[in-house]
Structures are given as structure tokens and as C-alpha cells.
Design a protein around this motif. Structure first.
Motif, short mmCIF file in Angstrom:
data_model
loop_
_atom_site.label_atom_id
_atom_site.label_comp_id
_atom_site.label_asym_id
_atom_site.label_seq_id
_atom_site.Cartn_x
_atom_site.Cartn_y
_atom_site.Cartn_z
N PRO A 161 -0.43 -6.84 -2.04
CA PRO A 161 0.50 -7.82 -1.41
C PRO A 161 1.13 -7.07 -0.09
CG PRO A 161 1.11 -7.40 -3.80
CD PRO A 161 -0.01 -6.50 -3.84
N GLN A 162 0.92 -5.85 0.03
CA GLN A 162 1.18 -4.97 1.28
C GLN A 162 0.28 -5.47 2.11
OE1 GLN A 162 1.01 -3.65 -1.73
NE2 GLN A 162 2.90 -2.66 -2.08
N ASN A 163 -0.94 -5.92 1.85
CA ASN A 163 -2.02 -6.20 3.18
C ASN A 163 -1.95 -7.61 3.07
OD1 ASN A 163 -2.60 -3.45 3.69
ND2 ASN A 163 -4.28 -3.44 2.30
N ILE A 164 -1.02 -8.46 2.64
CA ILE A 164 -1.01 -9.75 2.95
C ILE A 164 0.34 -10.28 3.80
CG2 ILE A 164 -0.91 -12.10 1.87
CD1 ILE A 164 -2.31 -10.85 -0.44
N ILE A 165 0.19 -10.70 5.06
CA ILE A 165 1.37 -10.94 5.93
C ILE A 165 1.63 -12.49 5.92
CG2 ILE A 165 -0.02 -10.90 8.29
CD1 ILE A 165 2.68 -8.94 8.39
N PHE A 166 2.88 -12.85 6.04
CA PHE A 166 3.09 -14.08 6.39
C PHE A 166 3.15 -14.16 7.95
CE2 PHE A 166 5.81 -17.81 7.08
CZ PHE A 166 5.29 -18.65 6.15
N TRP B 66 -3.42 -6.28 17.46
CA TRP B 66 -3.21 -7.45 16.78
C TRP B 66 -2.18 -8.12 17.35
CZ3 TRP B 66 -4.39 -3.27 14.13
CH2 TRP B 66 -5.59 -3.20 13.18
N ARG B 67 -2.18 -9.43 17.44
CA ARG B 67 -0.84 -10.27 17.58
C ARG B 67 0.07 -9.95 16.56
NH1 ARG B 67 -1.03 -16.10 19.03
NH2 ARG B 67 -1.16 -16.21 16.77
N PHE B 68 1.43 -9.75 16.68
CA PHE B 68 2.40 -9.54 15.69
C PHE B 68 2.67 -10.91 14.75
CE2 PHE B 68 6.88 -9.64 14.22
CZ PHE B 68 6.86 -8.45 13.41
N GLU B 69 2.31 -10.95 13.80
CA GLU B 69 2.25 -12.11 12.87
C GLU B 69 3.74 -12.66 12.31
OE1 GLU B 69 -0.09 -14.19 12.65
OE2 GLU B 69 -2.04 -13.28 13.30
N GLY B 70 4.37 -11.59 12.11
CA GLY B 70 5.77 -11.68 11.45
C GLY B 70 6.13 -10.39 10.75
N LEU C 201 0.16 -2.13 17.16
CA LEU C 201 -1.11 -1.35 17.61
C LEU C 201 -1.23 -0.44 16.26
CD1 LEU C 201 -2.53 0.82 19.31
CD2 LEU C 201 -0.41 1.80 19.79
N LYS C 202 -2.50 -0.23 15.98
CA LYS C 202 -2.71 0.80 14.86
C LYS C 202 -3.61 2.03 15.64
CE LYS C 202 -4.23 -0.01 10.35
NZ LYS C 202 -5.14 -0.27 9.33
N LYS C 203 -2.92 3.19 15.45
CA LYS C 203 -3.91 4.48 15.92
C LYS C 203 -4.47 4.74 14.80
CE LYS C 203 -0.52 5.60 19.40
NZ LYS C 203 0.48 6.90 19.95
N ILE D 110 -4.57 -8.78 6.14
CA ILE D 110 -4.67 -7.49 6.93
C ILE D 110 -5.22 -6.39 6.76
CG2 ILE D 110 -2.59 -8.26 8.61
CD1 ILE D 110 -0.94 -6.37 7.03
N ASP D 111 -5.44 -5.28 7.28
CA ASP D 111 -6.07 -4.01 6.73
C ASP D 111 -7.32 -4.23 6.47
OD1 ASP D 111 -6.11 -1.32 6.56
OD2 ASP D 111 -4.42 -1.26 5.13
N LEU D 112 -8.24 -4.39 7.50
CA LEU D 112 -9.66 -4.23 6.90
C LEU D 112 -10.45 -2.78 7.05
CD1 LEU D 112 -10.58 -7.36 8.98
CD2 LEU D 112 -10.71 -7.13 6.69
#
Ligand code: ADP
Ligand code: MG
Length: 354
Positions: A170-175, A101-105, A54-56, A185-187
Motif C-alpha cells: 500500500p505504501q507504493n500505491i499512490i492516489f 516525477w510529477r507530484f501525484e497527490g 525528487l528522489k535522490k 510508484i517505486d520501481l
């Protein structure tokens, strides 16, 4: 019209949620425009930690919801799975947007690159097992090539949809553990040129230290900040797209990620900031940068040059064509994917996943 009807029907049949449906878990991140938590559905805590995120967000959450909805319909595999977004205004004075979002990892590319095991930790994640092979440059190059291909594949999806991310790092790329691929992530700072949403960048939404920003960032940030924050249909956008190649902003950032993966000596924030300064001094000519640093460089940089020089320097060639001063001279994501650097086989598992 068809797209509109489809979107409407899809919206009708998707589950919708409200504030009380969620049980908050661990805090995952906190920026100046939102807080991110791991959450689960309150009535069915399927896992203890929660399988959702969840992002508030503040008022800018509206644009981020819009971008995520669009991504889900047009290029779903590029980004984390978006579930739902809504305006939450029950208890607060100011409006808050909630995005799910779904938790991706657990791991972003930043976490993985910072580890001493990189890039072998990524190989294990992608293949799902530890490879019993000798370590060395060749193998590292293949892993890095596979990561780059996945990043460019995701970027190509976004760009083909008309979306420029503008905060690729790299902080906005999730495995994603399920698909065993990297997703974006993070649009929150993204822009959609086809409909003119948020075309003039809100400078303060971008990375404050410009670590991964292309040089045109400085030009853009001196423009008038009167951003159209509501959808403005404009037939002009495809033309703007061609003239300014705004998608190449993301390519420059992806090029810097490639650089950091190749050069162990450039993986910390400070060393990247120092690299940016050196490159600027070389008028953004990466060949000139190489000439100044290579003769007196230590093993941490030398290893990067060695890796990029494999196979006749094909990796160095790709890096050069991504990190260029002029946006128009950088490769597009699609052209980069067709670069001979990617001709060699990557990690085995990838061929059947993409
Ligand atoms: P911001 O940078 O604005 O705080 P992000 O959207 O980048 O917000 O999310 C912050 C952090 O939360 C990410 O760096 C990542 O660690 C985690 N995160 C975000 N989305 C997901 C997701 N779908 N799955 C797993 N972790 C996520
Ligand atoms: Mg982020």
C-alpha cells in the motif's frame, strides 16, 4: 529499431534538467537507498509546495531510471508520471541519481487504509463528492472492488510490458488526484525480464519484513546474489517468464492488499505479520486458515468474511485464486480482471475512466 529511434527522438525533445533547477521542499520519505522530496522548478515556483517529486538515489537509481523510462513509453498510466532522471555527481564523492516525477497527490493507499474512514475516504476521492447513501457492506465492497480493479489494471500494464514490480504494497500505491485513480510508484526493486535486467532480485531492495512478499521470496533469497545489473539481452526470458510465472509474485502481494482492505482486523503491520505466520502454519492454504480462525474470530475478522461472502462468495473466490502457494496457480493480472468479482458495477465514475 523503430522503438530505438522513437525513444531517441523523444529524449531529444523532452526538457532536461540539472541539479540547480530544483528548489527542495518537504521530505516525503527516506529509505536506505534514497531520499524523496517534494520540489518545484527553481525559476518558476508554480506552487508554493512544488508540483514535482525528487528522489535522490544511490547507484541503484540507474535501474530505477531505466524502468521508469520504459514504463513511460509502454504503459504510462500504470505508474506515477516520470519526468526525468539523471546522474548527479557534481559535489559528492559517490555518484547520486536524481529522479523526477510529477507530484501525484498526498495520499498513498497505506495512508487511506489506515484511516478510520476507509473505504469511504477513497470513495470521496474517486467520486469527488460525499455520497449521501447508507453505509454498509455492499457499498464498502464496491469501493474495494474499484480499488482492486485499478491496482490490477496498473499491474496488467506492467506485466504486459515484461516488468515485475516485486515490492507491491500500500505504501507504493499512490492516489493520483488528476486521474482519480491509483497508480504504482517505486520501481526501485523492479525487474525487466524481456531484457534480463536485474533478474535475480537484490534481496536488500525488497521489503525488509516481507510483509507483502509471496512465499517464493524465501527461495529466491537463498540463490546466489550475483545479479546482472547491466542490460543483458537474452532470448531465454520469455521462456523463464512462462516457467516461473514471476509476475505472480506481484499478484500474491495484491492479494494481501485485498485481504487487508476486506478485513479491518488485518490492517496493521503486526496483524498482517501474524496473519502471514498463521498462513504459513496452514501450509499457505487460505481455506485451512479460514477454518482455524473463523469459529473463534471477533467482529473485525467476521466483517471481512461477510464482505467476501457477498454475491455467493465471489470475493472470497478471487482472494483464494490470488493468494496461493504455487505461483503458477495464481491468476495473472489479466485473468483476475476478468474474474466475476468485477462483473458487478463498481463506483460510477470509474466506467468512463478506464
Ligand atoms: P522509497 O520507498 O524508496 O523511499 P518511494 O518511491 O516509494 O521511495 O517514495 C517514497 C514516498 O514518497 C511515497 O511513499 C510517497 O508518499 C511519496 N511519493 C513518491 N512518488 C510520488 C509521486 N509521484 N507523487 C506524490 N508522492 C510521491
Ligand atoms: Mg516505497
Amino acid at each position: 529499431f523503430d522503438m530505438f529511434v522513437l525513444a531517441f527522438v523523444e529524449r531529444l525533445f523532452r526538457p532536461s534538467y540539472k541539479k540547480d533547477d530544483f528548489a527542495l521542499g518537504k521530505k516525503l520519505g527516506e529509505g536506505s537507498f534514497g531520499v524523496v522530496y517534494r520540489v518545484s522548478l527553481a525559476n518558476k515556483p508554480s506552487s508554493k509546495e512544488g508540483d514535482l517529486v525528487l528522489k535522490k538515489a544511490t547507484e541503484y537509481g540507474a535501474v530505477e531510471i531505466w524502468m521508469n523510462e520504459r514504463v513511460r513509453r509502454a504503459c504510462a498510466s500504470s505508474c506515477a508520471d516520470f519526468v526525468y532522471g539523471f546522474l548527479e555527481s557534481s559535489s559528492k564523492k559517490s555518484a547520486e541519481y536524481w529522479l523526477i516525477w510529477r507530484f501525484e497527490g498526498d495520499a498513498t493507499l497505506a495512508d487511506l487504509v489506515q484511516s478510520r474512514e476507509f473505504p469511504y475516504n477513497v470513495e470521496t476521492l474517486i467520486l469527488g463528492e460525499v455520497q449521501d447513501l447508507p453505509k454498509g457492506l455492499e457499498r464498502e465492497n464496491r469501493i474495494i472492488q474499484t480499488i482492486m480493479r485499478q491496482i490490477l489494471f496498473a499491474l496488467d500494464g506492467l506485466h504486459s510490458t515484461g516488468i515485475v514490480h516485486r515490492d507491491i504494497k500500500p505504501q507504493n500505491i499512490i492516489f493520483s488526484e488528476e486521474s482519480r485513480t491509483f497508480k504504482i510508484i517505486d520501481l526501485g526493486a523492479a525487474t525487466d525480464l524481456r531484457v534480463g535486467i536485474n533478474y535475480i532480485p537484490k534481496e536488500f531492495l525488497l521489503d525488509p519484513r516481507y510483509r507483502y512478499a509471496a512465499p517464493e521470496q524465501y527461495i529466491m533469497s537463498t540463490q546466489t546474489p550475483s545479479a546482472p545489473s547491466v542490460p543483458v539481452a537474452t532470448a531465454l526470458s520469455p521462456v523463464l517468464w512462462q516457467l516461473n510465472s514471476p509476475d505472480r509474485f506481484d499478484i500474491y502481494s495484491a492479494g494481501l492488499i485485498f485481504l487487508q482492505m476486506a478485513f479491518p482486523g488485518l490492517r496493521t503491520d503486526n496483524s498482517l505479520i501474524q496473519f502471514n505466520r498463521q498462513l504459513k502454519r496452514c501450509d499457505y492454504d487460505i481455506v485451512a486458515w479460514r477454518k482455524t480462525v473463523e469459529p473463534r474470530c471477533g467482529p473485525e475478522l467476521r466483517r471481512g468474511f461477510e464482505l467476501l461472502d457477498l454475491d455467493g462468495g465471489i470475493g472470497w473466490e478471487l482472494l483464494k485464486s490470488m493468494v496461493r502457494y504455487k505461483a503458477r496457480q495464481r491468476l495473472s493480472a489479466k485473468a483476475a480482471l476478468a474474474h466475476p468479482y468485477f462483473d458487478r458495477e463498481g463506483l460510477l465514475a470509474l466506467s468512463f475512466m478506464q
